[in-house]
Scaffold this active site. Structure first.
Site, short mmCIF file in Angstrom:
data_model
loop_
_atom_site.label_atom_id
_atom_site.label_comp_id
_atom_site.label_asym_id
_atom_site.label_seq_id
_atom_site.Cartn_x
_atom_site.Cartn_y
_atom_site.Cartn_z
N ARG A 1 50.44 63.25 66.65
CA ARG A 1 49.53 63.15 67.80
C ARG A 1 48.40 62.17 67.46
NH1 ARG A 1 46.26 68.90 66.90
NH2 ARG A 1 44.58 67.93 65.70
N VAL B 1 50.73 66.14 53.41
CA VAL B 1 50.30 65.05 52.53
C VAL B 1 49.76 65.53 51.19
CG1 VAL B 1 49.84 63.40 54.39
CG2 VAL B 1 47.98 64.89 53.59
N ASN C 1 47.19 58.09 57.54
CA ASN C 1 46.36 58.42 58.71
C ASN C 1 45.98 59.91 58.78
OD1 ASN C 1 45.58 58.23 61.76
ND2 ASN C 1 47.24 59.73 61.68
N TYR D 1 33.75 65.88 54.33
CA TYR D 1 34.39 64.78 55.08
C TYR D 1 33.81 63.44 54.62
CZ TYR D 1 36.50 62.41 59.13
OH TYR D 1 37.24 61.58 59.94
N LYS E 1 36.01 60.55 52.77
CA LYS E 1 36.22 59.27 53.46
C LYS E 1 35.58 58.12 52.67
CE LYS E 1 38.75 60.64 56.91
NZ LYS E 1 40.13 60.17 57.05
N THR F 1 40.13 61.93 70.35
CA THR F 1 41.39 62.63 70.02
C THR F 1 41.05 64.11 69.86
OG1 THR F 1 41.10 62.45 67.63
CG2 THR F 1 42.26 60.62 68.71
N1 LIG Z 1 38.83 61.06 65.99
C1 LIG Z 1 37.79 60.51 65.40
O1 LIG Z 1 36.68 60.44 65.96
C2 LIG Z 1 37.94 59.90 64.01
C3 LIG Z 1 36.89 59.12 63.52
C4 LIG Z 1 37.00 58.54 62.27
C5 LIG Z 1 38.14 58.73 61.51
N2 LIG Z 1 39.14 59.51 62.00
C6 LIG Z 1 40.33 59.66 61.16
O2 LIG Z 1 41.46 59.21 61.85
C7 LIG Z 1 42.64 59.88 61.36
C8 LIG Z 1 43.47 60.38 62.52
O3 LIG Z 1 42.77 61.39 63.21
P1 LIG Z 1 42.89 61.64 64.79
O4 LIG Z 1 41.62 61.22 65.40
O5 LIG Z 1 44.16 61.09 65.30
O6 LIG Z 1 42.91 63.24 64.81
P2 LIG Z 1 44.08 64.31 65.08
O7 LIG Z 1 43.50 65.61 64.63
O8 LIG Z 1 44.58 64.20 66.45
O9 LIG Z 1 45.26 63.85 64.09
C9 LIG Z 1 45.28 64.16 62.72
C10 LIG Z 1 46.73 64.44 62.36
O10 LIG Z 1 46.78 64.70 60.95
C11 LIG Z 1 47.68 65.78 60.77
N3 LIG Z 1 47.45 66.48 59.50
C12 LIG Z 1 46.42 67.30 59.16
N4 LIG Z 1 46.62 67.80 57.92
C13 LIG Z 1 47.79 67.27 57.47
C14 LIG Z 1 48.53 67.41 56.27
N5 LIG Z 1 48.12 68.21 55.27
N6 LIG Z 1 49.68 66.72 56.14
C15 LIG Z 1 50.12 65.92 57.17
N7 LIG Z 1 49.49 65.77 58.33
C16 LIG Z 1 48.33 66.45 58.48
C17 LIG Z 1 47.41 66.70 61.96
O11 LIG Z 1 48.45 67.66 62.15
C18 LIG Z 1 47.30 65.67 63.08
O12 LIG Z 1 48.55 65.38 63.67
C19 LIG Z 1 42.13 60.95 60.41
O13 LIG Z 1 42.23 60.52 59.06
C20 LIG Z 1 40.67 61.09 60.79
O14 LIG Z 1 39.86 61.59 59.74
C21 LIG Z 1 39.07 60.09 63.22
#
Ligand SMILES: NC(=O)c1ccc[n+]([C@@H]2O[C@H](COP(=O)([O-])OP(=O)(O)OC[C@H]3O[C@@H](n4cnc5c(N)ncnc54)[C@H](O)[C@@H]3O)[C@@H](O)[C@H]2O)c1
Length: 248
Positions: free
Chosen positions: A16, A64, A90, A155, A159, A190
């Site tokens: 997702r 992961v 990701n 976090y 990061k 998201t």
């Molecule tokens: N959404 C934001 O505002 C934002 C901002 C900065 C960085 N990020 C980073 O972007 C990346 C993607 O996040 P997103 O926004 O799509 O959120 P999201 O929560 O929709 O997606 C994260 C995905 O990672 C998966 N996940 C979690 N733990 C896991 C594990 N142990 N093994 C495999 N998969 C696992 C979840 O099941 C999910 O599908 C992440 O690394 C997040 O930290 C997000």
């Protein structure tokens, strides 16, 4: 249309959000993609395959934090599509607790997923990339890996670590034509940030020069650039996708 023709990508957390958006965009640019997640990623793979009209995406179970899962995911890239050229680290989890409020258990969970998971992904993907004579790794950090705040301590720590893990790997593997870059998204709409109350999100957005939250597709387009040969002389660099937030 063909910016990733003949390339095979592995995307963690692809069920997702940003990972699914990257899989969709990569497939539309001719890539073959394996998406791995702790969630069931079959539906995401099916939806993309029916859209592009070929079996471009395969789903695997991937936690992961587990070396055995990474080994199996890289094997799936070889078995399904013949090798591996691109890794998008990701998968990630967010938390809002401050330094003293963070339990040791929560700390370990966040570090294992966000930091150890990125290292393990690179460790198992690099030998497969070596077989192809090079590759591109994109590690998803965050603006939280560049600046601090009064919460989300674990976090921020993880990061920030991803940012320098990226540079260390870029230095070590540059001679083998494996490029490694980090991407630093800002506020991206998201499910991850559903835990932030709506009013607080509106307050954050008021500080964003572009005055909106980002979309998963905004980030995916930058990740596509780094994955493609358009970025052939780009490694060890950090790419901010935040609507100008960190410029303020
Ligand atoms: N959404 C934001 O505002 C934002 C901002 C900065 C960085 N990020 C980073 O972007 C990346 C993607 O996040 P997103 O926004 O799509 O959120 P999201 O929560 O929709 O997606 C994260 C995905 O990672 C998966 N996940 C979690 N733990 C896991 C594990 N142990 N093994 C495999 N998969 C696992 C979840 O099941 C999910 O599908 C992440 O690394 C997040 O930290 C997000």
């Amino acid at each position: 249309m063909d910016r990733l023709k003949d390339k095979v990508a592995l995307i963690s957390g692809g069920a997702r959000g940003q990972g699914a958006a990257e899989a969709r965009l990569f497939a539309s640019e001719g890539a073959r993609v394996v998406i791995g997640d702790v969630l069931d990623a079959d539906a995401a793979a099916k939806e993309i395959n029916s859209k592009v009209g070929v079996r471009a995406v395969a789903a695997v179970h991937l936690d992961v934090t587990r070396a055995a899962d990474w080994r199996a995911a890289v094997d799936a890239c070889r078995r399904e599509f013949g090798g591996l050229d691109i890794l998008v680290n990701n998968a990630g989890v967010f938390n809002t607790t401050g330094l003293e409020e963070t339990s040791e258990e929560l700390w370990d969970t966040i570090v294992n997923i966000n930091q150890k998971g990125v290292w393990l992904g690179m460790k198992f993907a690099i030998p497969a990339m070596r077989e192809r004579g090079g590759g591109s790794i994109i590690n998803i950090s965050s603006v939280a890996g560049l600046t601090g705040s009064a919460g989300s301590t674990a976090y921020h720590g993880t990061k920030g670590a991803v940012r320098l893990l990226t540079k260390a790997a870029a230095v070590q593997y540059g001679p083998e034509k494996i490029r490694v870059n980090s991407v630093h998204p800002g506020i991206i709409a998201t499910q991850m940030i559903d835990i932030i109350p709506k009013e607080q999100r509106q307050r954050f957005t008021a500080f964003v020069p572009l005055r909106r939250e980002g979309t998963a597709e905004d980030v995916a387009k930058v990740v596509l650039f780094l994955a493609s040969d358009d970025a052939s002389y780009v490694t060890g660099a950090e790419f901010v996708v935040d609507g100008g937030l960190t410029a303020t």
